[in-house]
Design a protein around this motif. Structure first.
Motif, PDB file in Angstrom:
ATOM      1  N   MET A 182       0.903  -1.192  -0.010  1.00  0.00           N
ATOM      2  CA  MET A 182       0.044   0.174   0.090  1.00  0.00           C
ATOM      3  C   MET A 182       0.977   1.343   0.024  1.00  0.00           C
ATOM      4  SD  MET A 182      -2.828   1.294  -0.041  1.00  0.00           S
ATOM      5  CE  MET A 182      -3.611   3.201   0.229  1.00  0.00           C
ATOM      6  N   THR A 183       0.532   1.864  -1.063  1.00  0.00           N
ATOM      7  CA  THR A 183       1.268   3.426  -1.084  1.00  0.00           C
ATOM      8  C   THR A 183       0.213   4.172  -1.430  1.00  0.00           C
ATOM      9  OG1 THR A 183       1.943   3.187  -3.517  1.00  0.00           O
ATOM     10  CG2 THR A 183       3.561   2.341  -1.684  1.00  0.00           C
ATOM     11  N   TRP A 184       0.625   5.871  -0.999  1.00  0.00           N
ATOM     12  CA  TRP A 184      -0.353   6.835  -1.611  1.00  0.00           C
ATOM     13  C   TRP A 184      -0.739   6.769  -3.018  1.00  0.00           C
ATOM     14  CZ3 TRP A 184      -2.963   8.958   2.333  1.00  0.00           C
ATOM     15  CH2 TRP A 184      -2.224   9.166   3.409  1.00  0.00           C
ATOM     16  N   ARG A 185       0.471   6.447  -3.720  1.00  0.00           N
ATOM     17  CA  ARG A 185       0.041   6.792  -5.118  1.00  0.00           C
ATOM     18  C   ARG A 185      -0.460   5.670  -6.016  1.00  0.00           C
ATOM     19  NH1 ARG A 185       2.385  11.272  -7.718  1.00  0.00           N
ATOM     20  NH2 ARG A 185       3.148   9.792  -9.374  1.00  0.00           N
ATOM     21  N   SER A 186      -0.288   4.318  -5.416  1.00  0.00           N
ATOM     22  CA  SER A 186      -0.547   3.289  -6.074  1.00  0.00           C
ATOM     23  C   SER A 186      -2.159   2.957  -5.848  1.00  0.00           C
ATOM     24  CB  SER A 186       0.076   1.792  -5.553  1.00  0.00           C
ATOM     25  OG  SER A 186      -0.274   1.946  -4.023  1.00  0.00           O
ATOM     26  N   CYS A 187      -2.918   3.820  -5.066  1.00  0.00           N
ATOM     27  CA  CYS A 187      -4.405   3.973  -4.926  1.00  0.00           C
ATOM     28  C   CYS A 187      -4.634   5.056  -5.426  1.00  0.00           C
ATOM     29  CB  CYS A 187      -4.390   3.571  -3.252  1.00  0.00           C
ATOM     30  SG  CYS A 187      -6.489   3.646  -2.837  1.00  0.00           S
ATOM     31  N   GLU A 188      -5.814   5.122  -6.195  1.00  0.00           N
ATOM     32  CA  GLU A 188      -6.425   6.217  -6.619  1.00  0.00           C
ATOM     33  C   GLU A 188      -7.757   6.124  -6.688  1.00  0.00           C
ATOM     34  OE1 GLU A 188      -7.093   8.428 -11.262  1.00  0.00           O
ATOM     35  OE2 GLU A 188      -5.419   6.951 -11.026  1.00  0.00           O
ATOM     36  N   ILE A 189      -8.494   7.392  -6.161  1.00  0.00           N
ATOM     37  CA  ILE A 189      -9.978   7.488  -5.994  1.00  0.00           C
ATOM     38  C   ILE A 189     -10.501   8.194  -7.233  1.00  0.00           C
ATOM     39  CG2 ILE A 189     -11.752   8.100  -4.353  1.00  0.00           C
ATOM     40  CD1 ILE A 189      -9.722   6.035  -3.250  1.00  0.00           C
ATOM     41  N   GLY A 190     -10.891   7.507  -8.012  1.00  0.00           N
ATOM     42  CA  GLY A 190     -11.661   7.960  -9.363  1.00  0.00           C
ATOM     43  C   GLY A 190     -12.985   7.900  -9.012  1.00  0.00           C
ATOM     44  N   LYS A 191     -13.890   8.374 -10.166  1.00  0.00           N
ATOM     45  CA  LYS A 191     -15.409   8.330 -10.060  1.00  0.00           C
ATOM     46  C   LYS A 191     -16.014   7.872 -11.401  1.00  0.00           C
ATOM     47  CE  LYS A 191     -15.999  13.111 -11.278  1.00  0.00           C
ATOM     48  NZ  LYS A 191     -16.540  14.345 -11.048  1.00  0.00           N
ATOM     49  N   LEU A 192     -17.105   7.299 -11.264  1.00  0.00           N
ATOM     50  CA  LEU A 192     -17.912   6.643 -12.519  1.00  0.00           C
ATOM     51  C   LEU A 192     -18.408   8.016 -12.968  1.00  0.00           C
ATOM     52  CD1 LEU A 192     -19.545   3.487 -11.117  1.00  0.00           C
ATOM     53  CD2 LEU A 192     -17.282   3.735 -12.374  1.00  0.00           C
ATOM     54  N   PRO A 193     -18.983   7.840 -14.202  1.00  0.00           N
ATOM     55  CA  PRO A 193     -19.709   9.025 -14.742  1.00  0.00           C
ATOM     56  C   PRO A 193     -20.947   9.485 -13.922  1.00  0.00           C
ATOM     57  CG  PRO A 193     -19.191   7.310 -16.575  1.00  0.00           C
ATOM     58  CD  PRO A 193     -18.806   6.781 -15.083  1.00  0.00           C
ATOM     59  N   SER A 194     -21.587   8.509 -13.370  1.00  0.00           N
ATOM     60  CA  SER A 194     -22.413   8.776 -12.282  1.00  0.00           C
ATOM     61  C   SER A 194     -21.854   9.726 -11.122  1.00  0.00           C
ATOM     62  CB  SER A 194     -23.267   7.495 -11.771  1.00  0.00           C
ATOM     63  OG  SER A 194     -22.393   7.030 -10.781  1.00  0.00           O
ATOM     64  N   GLY A 195     -20.848   9.770 -10.957  1.00  0.00           N
ATOM     65  CA  GLY A 195     -20.383  10.561  -9.698  1.00  0.00           C
ATOM     66  C   GLY A 195     -19.816   9.698  -8.491  1.00  0.00           C
ATOM     67  N   LYS A 196     -20.116   8.233  -8.564  1.00  0.00           N
ATOM     68  CA  LYS A 196     -19.980   7.293  -7.688  1.00  0.00           C
ATOM     69  C   LYS A 196     -18.460   7.099  -7.546  1.00  0.00           C
ATOM     70  CE  LYS A 196     -20.346   2.486  -6.351  1.00  0.00           C
ATOM     71  NZ  LYS A 196     -20.863   1.341  -6.535  1.00  0.00           N
ATOM     72  N   PRO A 197     -17.816   7.265  -6.365  1.00  0.00           N
ATOM     73  CA  PRO A 197     -16.416   7.201  -6.190  1.00  0.00           C
ATOM     74  C   PRO A 197     -15.999   5.744  -6.181  1.00  0.00           C
ATOM     75  CG  PRO A 197     -17.148   7.597  -4.018  1.00  0.00           C
ATOM     76  CD  PRO A 197     -18.417   7.576  -5.077  1.00  0.00           C
ATOM     77  N   VAL A 198     -14.654   5.316  -6.994  1.00  0.00           N
ATOM     78  CA  VAL A 198     -14.218   3.967  -7.129  1.00  0.00           C
ATOM     79  C   VAL A 198     -12.727   3.959  -6.641  1.00  0.00           C
ATOM     80  CG1 VAL A 198     -15.944   3.108  -8.975  1.00  0.00           C
ATOM     81  CG2 VAL A 198     -13.726   4.316  -9.446  1.00  0.00           C
ATOM     82  N   VAL A 199     -12.260   2.915  -6.225  1.00  0.00           N
ATOM     83  CA  VAL A 199     -10.925   2.591  -6.070  1.00  0.00           C
ATOM     84  C   VAL A 199     -10.275   2.094  -7.101  1.00  0.00           C
ATOM     85  CG1 VAL A 199      -9.547   1.472  -4.513  1.00  0.00           C
ATOM     86  CG2 VAL A 199     -11.503   2.350  -3.568  1.00  0.00           C
ATOM     87  N   LEU A 200      -9.354   2.650  -7.611  1.00  0.00           N
ATOM     88  CA  LEU A 200      -8.399   2.194  -8.626  1.00  0.00           C
ATOM     89  C   LEU A 200      -7.098   1.898  -8.271  1.00  0.00           C
ATOM     90  CD1 LEU A 200      -9.672   4.884 -11.292  1.00  0.00           C
ATOM     91  CD2 LEU A 200     -10.494   2.496 -11.041  1.00  0.00           C
ATOM     92  N   LEU A 201      -6.444   0.810  -8.387  1.00  0.00           N
ATOM     93  CA  LEU A 201      -5.016   0.282  -8.096  1.00  0.00           C
ATOM     94  C   LEU A 201      -4.322  -0.076  -9.064  1.00  0.00           C
ATOM     95  CD1 LEU A 201      -6.737  -2.175  -5.373  1.00  0.00           C
ATOM     96  CD2 LEU A 201      -6.022   0.145  -5.053  1.00  0.00           C
ATOM     97  N   GLN A 202      -2.973   0.160  -8.605  1.00  0.00           N
ATOM     98  CA  GLN A 202      -1.723   0.020  -9.572  1.00  0.00           C
ATOM     99  C   GLN A 202      -0.668  -0.644  -9.261  1.00  0.00           C
ATOM    100  OE1 GLN A 202      -0.664   4.143 -10.492  1.00  0.00           O
ATOM    101  NE2 GLN A 202      -2.928   4.819 -10.937  1.00  0.00           N
TER     102      GLN A 202
END
Length: 131
Positions: A76-96
């Motif tokens: 787990m690092t700050w930059r490997s976890c991104e908080i994005g959002k769907l077109p509806s505005g719902k937030p999603v977790v995107l990982l790398q």
């Protein structure tokens, strides 16, 4: 089946103080490239909105790190976890990277919510096993 639950509340004034002390370097430490671009755009148009955006991302990543049980330790690092959002505005977790590999190998999925008011940002995350 629930794997973990995490919650976090963040004082927006503390984020502002960190930005005052460290400038963009603080934002670059916490935000992915995409989040950083959004933060810059929001900060230019309305600086207070940019600070709240950074605070919600900080809070969401803290909540996620608690839900997966790692805190801020590898992978787990700050930059490997991104908080994005769907077109509806719902937030999603995107990982790398290694975090995505770790997460996927455990057949996990994450649900995240973020909110903010003038002085506080808060997040709640539920991680579940999908198998």
């Amino acid at each position: 089946m629930i794997y973990g639950i995490g919650t976090d509340i963040c004082d927006v004034r503390r984020i502002q103080a960190s930005l005052n002390r460290h400038g963009e370097r603080f934002a670059k430490k916490v935000l992915s490239e995409g989040e950083f671009a959004t933060w810059q755009m929001r900060s230019q148009r309305w600086p207070e909105r940019g600070v709240r955006y950074l605070a919600t991302r900080f809070s969401a990543k803290e909540a996620f790190s608690k839900a997966i049980g790692l805190g801020m330790t590898l992978p787990m690092t700050w930059r490997s976890c991104e908080i994005g959002k769907l077109p509806s505005g719902k937030p999603v977790v995107l990982l790398q990277g290694a975090l995505k590999d770790w997460f996927d190998s455990r057949h996990l999925s994450a649900h995240i919510t973020v909110t903010d008011e003038t002085d506080y940002a808060a997040s709640f995350c539920v991680v579940e096993v999908t198998v």
